[in-house]
Design an enzyme around this catalytic site. Structure first.
Site, PDB file in Angstrom:
ATOM      1  N   GLY A 124       0.905  -1.354   0.022  1.00 24.89           N
ATOM      2  CA  GLY A 124      -0.087  -0.042  -0.274  1.00 24.89           C
ATOM      3  C   GLY A 124       0.895   1.192  -0.018  1.00 24.89           C
ATOM      4  O   GLY A 124       2.074   1.125   0.206  1.00 24.89           O
ATOM      5  N   HIS A 165       8.492  -7.768  -3.395  1.00 27.94           N
ATOM      6  CA  HIS A 165       6.981  -8.334  -3.981  1.00 27.94           C
ATOM      7  C   HIS A 165       7.230  -9.371  -4.517  1.00 27.94           C
ATOM      8  O   HIS A 165       7.487  -9.623  -5.858  1.00 27.94           O
ATOM      9  CB  HIS A 165       6.573  -7.279  -5.042  1.00 27.94           C
ATOM     10  CG  HIS A 165       6.029  -5.830  -4.352  1.00 27.94           C
ATOM     11  ND1 HIS A 165       4.820  -6.033  -3.998  1.00 27.94           N
ATOM     12  CD2 HIS A 165       6.517  -4.837  -4.014  1.00 27.94           C
ATOM     13  CE1 HIS A 165       4.742  -4.673  -3.486  1.00 27.94           C
ATOM     14  NE2 HIS A 165       5.725  -3.910  -3.331  1.00 27.94           N
ATOM     15  N   GLU A 173       5.019 -11.574  -5.552  1.00 28.88           N
ATOM     16  CA  GLU A 173       4.094 -11.552  -6.369  1.00 28.88           C
ATOM     17  C   GLU A 173       4.536 -11.083  -7.960  1.00 28.88           C
ATOM     18  O   GLU A 173       3.845 -11.196  -8.709  1.00 28.88           O
ATOM     19  CB  GLU A 173       2.745 -10.911  -6.067  1.00 28.88           C
ATOM     20  CG  GLU A 173       2.464  -9.706  -6.154  1.00 28.88           C
ATOM     21  CD  GLU A 173       3.242  -8.900  -5.380  1.00 28.88           C
ATOM     22  OE1 GLU A 173       3.977  -9.124  -4.621  1.00 28.88           O
ATOM     23  OE2 GLU A 173       3.280  -7.376  -5.481  1.00 28.88           O
ATOM     24  N   GLY A 192       9.759   3.200  -0.553  1.00 30.33           N
ATOM     25  CA  GLY A 192      10.391   4.240   0.101  1.00 30.33           C
ATOM     26  C   GLY A 192      10.771   4.170   1.233  1.00 30.33           C
ATOM     27  O   GLY A 192      11.473   5.209   1.784  1.00 30.33           O
ATOM     28  N   CYS A 205       5.447  -5.861   1.863  1.00 33.08           N
ATOM     29  CA  CYS A 205       5.697  -4.379   1.533  1.00 33.08           C
ATOM     30  C   CYS A 205       5.206  -3.486   2.736  1.00 33.08           C
ATOM     31  O   CYS A 205       5.473  -3.824   3.843  1.00 33.08           O
ATOM     32  CB  CYS A 205       5.455  -3.962   0.157  1.00 33.08           C
ATOM     33  SG  CYS A 205       6.760  -2.864  -0.400  1.00 33.08           S
TER      34      CYS A 205
END
Ligand SMILES: NC(=O)CC[C@H](N)C(=O)O
Length: 372
Positions: free
Chosen positions: A231, A342, A344, A302, A258
């Protein structure tokens, strides 16, 4: 029509417009993936960001809704060196330029995207303005007035989109759906469709719940496991979510990716900090500190977990080989683990997709333990 990308430090890049017109502000970031611009554009994690692609030709295979990671474009602006006007791809349903206009996102092409990336790497991520209507001076001013990503809660701005297991099933458009073995609840902080596809293809029956679902509501659903999604924004701002997640830890096996990893880390007592510039690309090497094995990973973050704040009952399991930042944690005794990158992909390499199987094994082990 002219378009201008202005940074808060006074840097100005003048190019040609594509997509929507107008003015947008956000944090300037860059992604070094050579492919996957549709997945980047529709990943909710990029909400609030003006994304520069360092690969020079973008749009050459057009757009196809099957490659979206959410229901629409999420970025605040898009910066490319050269936009391919006519896609060469039998799967394309339309060209990138007209699609971006319909999505209401401003694009700029004809700028030196590698110079922009090198500047952000040395000067650090910073606020920016992308405009087709302001002068360069006005655009720099607008960048300087933009909200900073640090301290920004964008999860609440984009909202959640709960999904039933049947709606999740419908996202899987290739192959045969395997039988479901475990029921899980997935928190939607801006969840990517390919995470849902991977969970379903690994035998999970997934119910997607809103970001602020309480621990009591989740436990009332009697899930075999809980998943925390990716997100946008600053993870430190989501303090009420940290609290609810902390109330779930130890009661039900948990896996996070994440932002989900950052929330779990906060819930366990660690802190996060803002990286000088984000990790966004498809070739980031990550070392498993337990096995020495290295995966090439897809990344888009970030912020990162501060290793000095990780409590003693939590193990740092994975590390980024480019800058030694934390890429994964696991509780030493409770069924909880998470990764910063990630697995995925979408876009990027699929090396670490074993983590979805690890989650299934964790749930199986937890059930065996409970049965004893
Ligand atoms: N992809 C994500 O979940 C990003 C997490 C968080 N918003 C960060 O930038 O670090």
């Amino acid at each position: 029509m002219r378009a201008i990308l202005a940074l808060e430090d006074g840097s100005v890049f003048i190019g040609s417009h594509f997509g929507a017109t107008g003015t947008e502000v956000g944090e300037a970031c860059f992604n070094t993936s050579m492919t996957g611009y549709q997945e980047v554009l529709t990943d909710p994690s990029y909400s609030g960001q003006i994304v520069t692609m360092t690969y020079p030709l973008i749009g050459n295979y057009g757009v196809n809704p099957e490659d979206y990671e959410s229901g629409k474009a999420q970025v605040s602006g898009f910066v490319v060196a050269e936009l391919a006007k006519v896609p060469s791809n039998w799967r394309a349903t339309e060209a990138l330029g007209p699609w971006l206009e319909k999505q209401g996102v401003i694009g700029i092409e004809g700028v030196d995207t590698r110079k922009i990336a090198k500047h952000l790497r040395s000067a650090g991520a910073m606020r920016a303005c992308l405009t087709t209507e302001l002068t360069p001076e006005e655009a720099v001013e607008a960048a300087r007035k933009a909200p900073s990503m640090e301290g920004c809660n964008i999860v609440d701005k984009i909202g959640s989109h709960p999904m039933t297991p049947e709606e999740v099933d419908a996202l899987v458009t290739e192959g045969v759906l395997p039988p479901t073995e475990y029921d899980i609840v997935a928190f939607d902080f801006g969840i990517k469709y390919n995470i849902l596809r991977q969970l379903r293809e690994n035998g999970f029956r997934v119910t997607v719940v809103p970001a602020h679902t309480t621990a009591e509501e989740v436990l009332g659903m009697k899930p075999d496991g809980v998943f925390l999604s990716n997100g946008p924004g600053d993870p430190a701002t989501l303090t009420d979510i940290h609290r609810e997640v902390a109330a779930l830890i130890g009661k039900v096996p948990m896996f996070g990716i994440c932002l989900g990893h950052q929330i779990i880390s906060h819930a366990l007592g660690a802190k996060t900090f803002k990286l000088k510039f984000g990790h966004r690309g498809a070739n980031h090497p990550v070392k498993d500190l337990r096995t020495g094995k290295i995966s090439i990973t897809s990344q888009n973050h970030g912020f990162a977990v501060d290793p000095d704040t990780v409590p003693d009952d939590v193990e740092i399991t994975l590390m980024n080989l480019n800058d030694n930042t934390v890429e994964g944690i696991a509780h030493k005794t409770l069924p909880v683990f998470s990764v910063q990158y990630h697995p995925e992909a979408a876009p990027g390499p699929r090396d670490p997709q074993y983590l979805f199987r690890d989650f299934k094994q964790m749930i199986a082990a937890s059930k065996r333990q409970t049965a004893r």
